[in-house]
Motif scaffolding. Structure first.
Motif, PDB file in Angstrom:
ATOM      1  N   GLY A 135     -91.665 -52.056   6.426  1.00  0.00           N
ATOM      2  CA  GLY A 135     -92.211 -51.965   7.762  1.00  0.00           C
ATOM      3  C   GLY A 135     -92.443 -50.549   8.156  1.00  0.00           C
ATOM      4  O   GLY A 135     -91.668 -49.611   7.432  1.00  0.00           O
ATOM      5  N   ARG A 136     -93.243 -50.390   9.050  1.00  0.00           N
ATOM      6  CA  ARG A 136     -93.706 -48.992   9.564  1.00  0.00           C
ATOM      7  C   ARG A 136     -93.801 -49.131  11.183  1.00  0.00           C
ATOM      8  O   ARG A 136     -94.680 -49.694  11.567  1.00  0.00           O
ATOM      9  N   ILE A 137     -92.911 -48.613  11.799  1.00  0.00           N
ATOM     10  CA  ILE A 137     -92.802 -48.574  13.328  1.00  0.00           C
ATOM     11  C   ILE A 137     -93.029 -47.312  13.616  1.00  0.00           C
ATOM     12  O   ILE A 137     -92.731 -46.080  13.236  1.00  0.00           O
ATOM     13  N   VAL A 138     -94.059 -47.040  14.851  1.00  0.00           N
ATOM     14  CA  VAL A 138     -94.310 -45.971  15.753  1.00  0.00           C
ATOM     15  C   VAL A 138     -94.142 -46.289  17.165  1.00  0.00           C
ATOM     16  O   VAL A 138     -94.918 -47.178  17.565  1.00  0.00           O
ATOM     17  N   ASN A 139     -93.362 -45.759  17.968  1.00  0.00           N
ATOM     18  CA  ASN A 139     -93.101 -46.104  19.202  1.00  0.00           C
ATOM     19  C   ASN A 139     -94.006 -44.764  20.066  1.00  0.00           C
ATOM     20  O   ASN A 139     -93.829 -43.591  19.516  1.00  0.00           O
ATOM     21  N   ILE A 140     -94.779 -44.934  20.876  1.00  0.00           N
ATOM     22  CA  ILE A 140     -95.515 -43.912  21.585  1.00  0.00           C
ATOM     23  C   ILE A 140     -94.694 -43.453  22.709  1.00  0.00           C
ATOM     24  O   ILE A 140     -94.588 -44.112  23.764  1.00  0.00           O
ATOM     25  N   ALA A 141     -93.982 -42.187  22.626  1.00  0.00           N
ATOM     26  CA  ALA A 141     -93.313 -41.662  23.541  1.00  0.00           C
ATOM     27  C   ALA A 141     -94.014 -40.723  24.394  1.00  0.00           C
ATOM     28  O   ALA A 141     -95.381 -41.308  24.696  1.00  0.00           O
ATOM     29  N   SER A 142     -93.667 -39.522  24.798  1.00  0.00           N
ATOM     30  CA  SER A 142     -94.705 -38.452  25.440  1.00  0.00           C
ATOM     31  C   SER A 142     -93.867 -37.320  25.526  1.00  0.00           C
ATOM     32  O   SER A 142     -92.708 -37.144  25.380  1.00  0.00           O
ATOM     33  N   ILE A 143     -94.845 -36.318  25.531  1.00  0.00           N
ATOM     34  CA  ILE A 143     -94.265 -34.971  25.793  1.00  0.00           C
ATOM     35  C   ILE A 143     -93.338 -34.625  27.095  1.00  0.00           C
ATOM     36  O   ILE A 143     -92.431 -34.065  26.901  1.00  0.00           O
ATOM     37  N   ALA A 144     -93.734 -35.811  27.896  1.00  0.00           N
ATOM     38  CA  ALA A 144     -92.646 -35.791  29.245  1.00  0.00           C
ATOM     39  C   ALA A 144     -91.184 -36.002  28.741  1.00  0.00           C
ATOM     40  O   ALA A 144     -90.275 -35.544  29.356  1.00  0.00           O
ATOM     41  N   LYS A 175     -82.006 -47.183   4.956  1.00  0.00           N
ATOM     42  CA  LYS A 175     -81.721 -48.076   3.649  1.00  0.00           C
ATOM     43  C   LYS A 175     -82.673 -49.136   3.208  1.00  0.00           C
ATOM     44  O   LYS A 175     -82.897 -49.316   2.018  1.00  0.00           O
ATOM     45  N   TYR A 176     -83.539 -49.432   4.368  1.00  0.00           N
ATOM     46  CA  TYR A 176     -84.595 -50.319   3.833  1.00  0.00           C
ATOM     47  C   TYR A 176     -85.922 -49.411   3.657  1.00  0.00           C
ATOM     48  O   TYR A 176     -85.929 -48.321   4.184  1.00  0.00           O
ATOM     49  N   ASP A 177     -86.964 -50.054   3.155  1.00  0.00           N
ATOM     50  CA  ASP A 177     -88.322 -49.289   2.957  1.00  0.00           C
ATOM     51  C   ASP A 177     -88.978 -49.534   4.416  1.00  0.00           C
ATOM     52  O   ASP A 177     -90.062 -50.197   4.675  1.00  0.00           O
ATOM     53  N   ILE A 178     -88.459 -49.100   5.567  1.00  0.00           N
ATOM     54  CA  ILE A 178     -88.468 -49.346   7.004  1.00  0.00           C
ATOM     55  C   ILE A 178     -88.574 -47.822   7.524  1.00  0.00           C
ATOM     56  O   ILE A 178     -87.609 -47.024   7.383  1.00  0.00           O
ATOM     57  N   ALA A 179     -89.797 -47.277   7.940  1.00  0.00           N
ATOM     58  CA  ALA A 179     -89.757 -46.198   8.710  1.00  0.00           C
ATOM     59  C   ALA A 179     -89.992 -46.415  10.249  1.00  0.00           C
ATOM     60  O   ALA A 179     -90.995 -47.149  10.696  1.00  0.00           O
ATOM     61  N   VAL A 180     -89.291 -45.772  11.166  1.00  0.00           N
ATOM     62  CA  VAL A 180     -89.224 -45.796  12.625  1.00  0.00           C
ATOM     63  C   VAL A 180     -89.261 -44.319  13.286  1.00  0.00           C
ATOM     64  O   VAL A 180     -88.625 -43.461  13.063  1.00  0.00           O
ATOM     65  N   ASN A 181     -90.643 -44.214  13.707  1.00  0.00           N
ATOM     66  CA  ASN A 181     -90.986 -42.697  14.189  1.00  0.00           C
ATOM     67  C   ASN A 181     -91.482 -42.767  15.621  1.00  0.00           C
ATOM     68  O   ASN A 181     -92.089 -43.844  15.834  1.00  0.00           O
ATOM     69  N   ALA A 182     -91.417 -41.746  16.072  1.00  0.00           N
ATOM     70  CA  ALA A 182     -92.001 -41.839  17.767  1.00  0.00           C
ATOM     71  C   ALA A 182     -93.144 -40.642  17.633  1.00  0.00           C
ATOM     72  O   ALA A 182     -93.028 -39.643  16.761  1.00  0.00           O
ATOM     73  N   ILE A 183     -94.108 -40.814  18.503  1.00  0.00           N
ATOM     74  CA  ILE A 183     -94.949 -39.600  18.724  1.00  0.00           C
ATOM     75  C   ILE A 183     -94.877 -39.088  20.090  1.00  0.00           C
ATOM     76  O   ILE A 183     -94.588 -39.977  21.278  1.00  0.00           O
ATOM     77  N   THR A 184     -95.114 -37.826  20.385  1.00  0.00           N
ATOM     78  CA  THR A 184     -95.114 -37.402  21.749  1.00  0.00           C
ATOM     79  C   THR A 184     -96.361 -36.754  22.173  1.00  0.00           C
ATOM     80  O   THR A 184     -96.363 -35.438  22.056  1.00  0.00           O
ATOM     81  N   PRO A 185     -97.323 -37.474  22.678  1.00  0.00           N
ATOM     82  CA  PRO A 185     -98.496 -37.058  23.241  1.00  0.00           C
ATOM     83  C   PRO A 185     -98.580 -35.891  24.382  1.00  0.00           C
ATOM     84  O   PRO A 185     -97.726 -36.761  25.196  1.00  0.00           O
ATOM     85  N   ALA A 186     -99.420 -35.288  24.516  1.00  0.00           N
ATOM     86  CA  ALA A 186     -99.752 -34.808  25.803  1.00  0.00           C
ATOM     87  C   ALA A 186    -100.752 -35.559  26.535  1.00  0.00           C
ATOM     88  O   ALA A 186    -101.034 -36.629  25.845  1.00  0.00           O
ATOM     89  N   THR A 187    -101.311 -35.156  27.700  1.00  0.00           N
ATOM     90  CA  THR A 187    -102.170 -35.881  28.223  1.00  0.00           C
ATOM     91  C   THR A 187    -103.631 -36.228  27.663  1.00  0.00           C
ATOM     92  O   THR A 187    -104.097 -35.335  27.234  1.00  0.00           O
ATOM     93  N   ALA A 188    -103.803 -37.529  27.785  1.00  0.00           N
ATOM     94  CA  ALA A 188    -105.253 -38.183  27.358  1.00  0.00           C
ATOM     95  C   ALA A 188    -105.966 -38.937  28.299  1.00  0.00           C
ATOM     96  O   ALA A 188    -105.169 -39.441  29.145  1.00  0.00           O
ATOM     97  N   LYS A 189    -107.086 -38.552  28.336  1.00  0.00           N
ATOM     98  CA  LYS A 189    -107.672 -39.117  29.486  1.00  0.00           C
ATOM     99  C   LYS A 189    -107.835 -40.832  29.554  1.00  0.00           C
ATOM    100  O   LYS A 189    -108.735 -41.168  28.932  1.00  0.00           O
TER     101      LYS A 189
END
Ligand code: NAI
Ligand code: 4PL
Length: 248
Positions: A135-144, A175-189
Motif C-alpha cells: 500500500g501507498r498512502i498520502v495524507n494531504i496536510a498543510s504548511i499550516a 514492517k509491511y510494504d506499506i508507505a504512509v506519508n504526508a505532504i504539507t502544501p502552501a496555498t494553491a488557488k
C-alpha cells in the motif's frame, strides 16, 4: 511529465471532485491507475469522473461518517480486487477568527472533517493493504500544520494532528510494504479559499518565498512518486511543498 507505472493499481482519492485531489487523480490516471473518487459534492464529482474517463469511478462519501467510509472501502476493494493507493485530500479550511473568538461549533466542524475524517479514511483502508502486504498512502496536510497561521487555529491544529497521525501509522506499518506519508502544501488557488478572508490569503501568499501560489499539478507531481512502487523505503515522513516557507 515524468511517468510512473501505476498500471493494474487501484487508487482511492478522497476530495477527488476538485482542486488538489482532482489534479492528483488526473496524474494517476495518466500513469495507468484506476481511481475511485470520494466526495460529498455530487455535481463536481460527476463532472470530475466524466473528465477522467473510463479509468475513474466515484462514490458519494462523507468522510465524517465512519460507517459510510468503511462501506465505501469494502466496495472498492471488492469491485477492484484491492486497494493499492490512498490519497486523502478531502478537507475544509474553516472560518477565520482569532482563537479567543473562535466559535466552538466551527472548531469542532474543522477538527471533525480534517482530523477525525483522516482517521476514519485511513482506518478503513489499512486492513485491505495489510492483507495484500502492499500500500501507498498520502495524507494531504498543510504548511499550516507545521507553522500555524494566525486566525486559523482550528485548521492548523487539525493539520498538525494529520502530520502526527501519519508518523504514528507509518511506524505501525513499517514492517509491511506499506508507505504512509504526508505532504504539507502552501496555498494553491482552489475553491477552499472561498471560505477565507482576502487579507488572510494575502498573508499566506506573503509568507511563500517563491512569491506565488502552488499549482495543483505541482502537488500531483510529488504525490505521483510517493504512491509509486519505487517509493519503497520512505515512510512516516512529511514532504514539504511550501515554496521555501518551511525548511524542515
Ligand atoms: N488549496 C490550498 O491552499 C491548500 C489545501 N490543502 C489541503 O488540501 C486538501 C484539498 O484541498 P483543495 O483541493 O485545495 O480544496 P477543494 O475545496 O478544492 O477540494 C476539497 C474537496 O473535499 C471535499 N470535501 C469536503 N468535506 C468533505 C467531506 N466531509 N467528505 C468528503 N469530501 C469532502 C469537497 O467537496 C471538495 O471537493 C485539503 O485537505 C486542504 O486542507 C493544504 C494546503 C494548502
Ligand atoms: C497555508 C494554508 N493554505 C491553505 C489554506 C489554509 C492555510 O493555512 C487554510 O487555513 O485554509 C486553506
Amino acid at each position: 511529465m515524468n511517468s510512473y507505472d501505476l498500471h493494474n493499481q487501484t487508487a482511492i482519492i478522497t476530495g477527488g471532485a476538485q482542486g488538489i485531489g482532482l489534479a492528483i487523480a488526473a496524474r494517476l490516471v495518466a500513469s495507468g491507475a484506476r481511481v475511485s473518487l470520494w466526495d460529498i459534492d455530487p455535481p463536481a464529482l460527476a463532472a470530475a469522473t466524466a473528465r477522467l474517463g473510463d479509468a475513474a469511478s466515484s462514490l458519494v462519501v462523507d468522510i465524517v461518517d465512519g460507517d459510510a467510509v468503511a462501506r465505501a472501502a469494502a466496495e472498492v476493494a471488492q469491485s477492484h480486487g484491492g486497494i493499492d493507493i490512498l490519497v486523502h485530500s478531502a478537507g475544509i479550511a474553516g472560518k477565520n477568527a482569532p482563537l479567543d473568538e473562535y466559535d466552538p461549533a466551527e472548531w469542532r466542524r474543522v477538527i471533525d472533517i480534517d482530523l477525525n475524517g483522516t482517521f476514519y479514511v485511513n482506518r478503513a483502508v489499512v486492513p485491505f493493504m495489510k492483507a495484500a502486504n502492499y500500500g501507498r498512502i498520502v495524507n494531504i496536510a498543510s504548511i499550516a500544520g507545521k507553522e500555524g497561521n494566525p486566525n486559523a487555529a482550528a485548521y492548523a491544529a487539525a493539520k498538525g494532528g494529520v502530520i502526527a497521525m501519519t508518523k504514528a501509522l507509518g511506524k505501525e506499518l513499517a514492517k509491511y510494504d506499506i508507505a504512509v506519508n504526508a505532504i504539507t502544501p502552501a496555498t494553491a488557488k482552489t475553491r477552499i479559499l472561498d471560505e477565507l478572508k482576502p487579507e488572510f490569503i494575502d498573508y499566506m501568499l506573503s509568507r511563500i518565498p517563491r512569491g506565488r501560489f502552488l499549482e495543483v499539478e505541482e502537488a500531483a507531481s510529488m504525490v505521483a512518486w510517493l504512491v509509486s512502487r519505487e517509493n519503497s523505503f520512505t515512510t512516516a515522513s512529511v514532504f514539504d511543498l511550501s515554496g521555501g516557507r518551511a525548511t524542515y
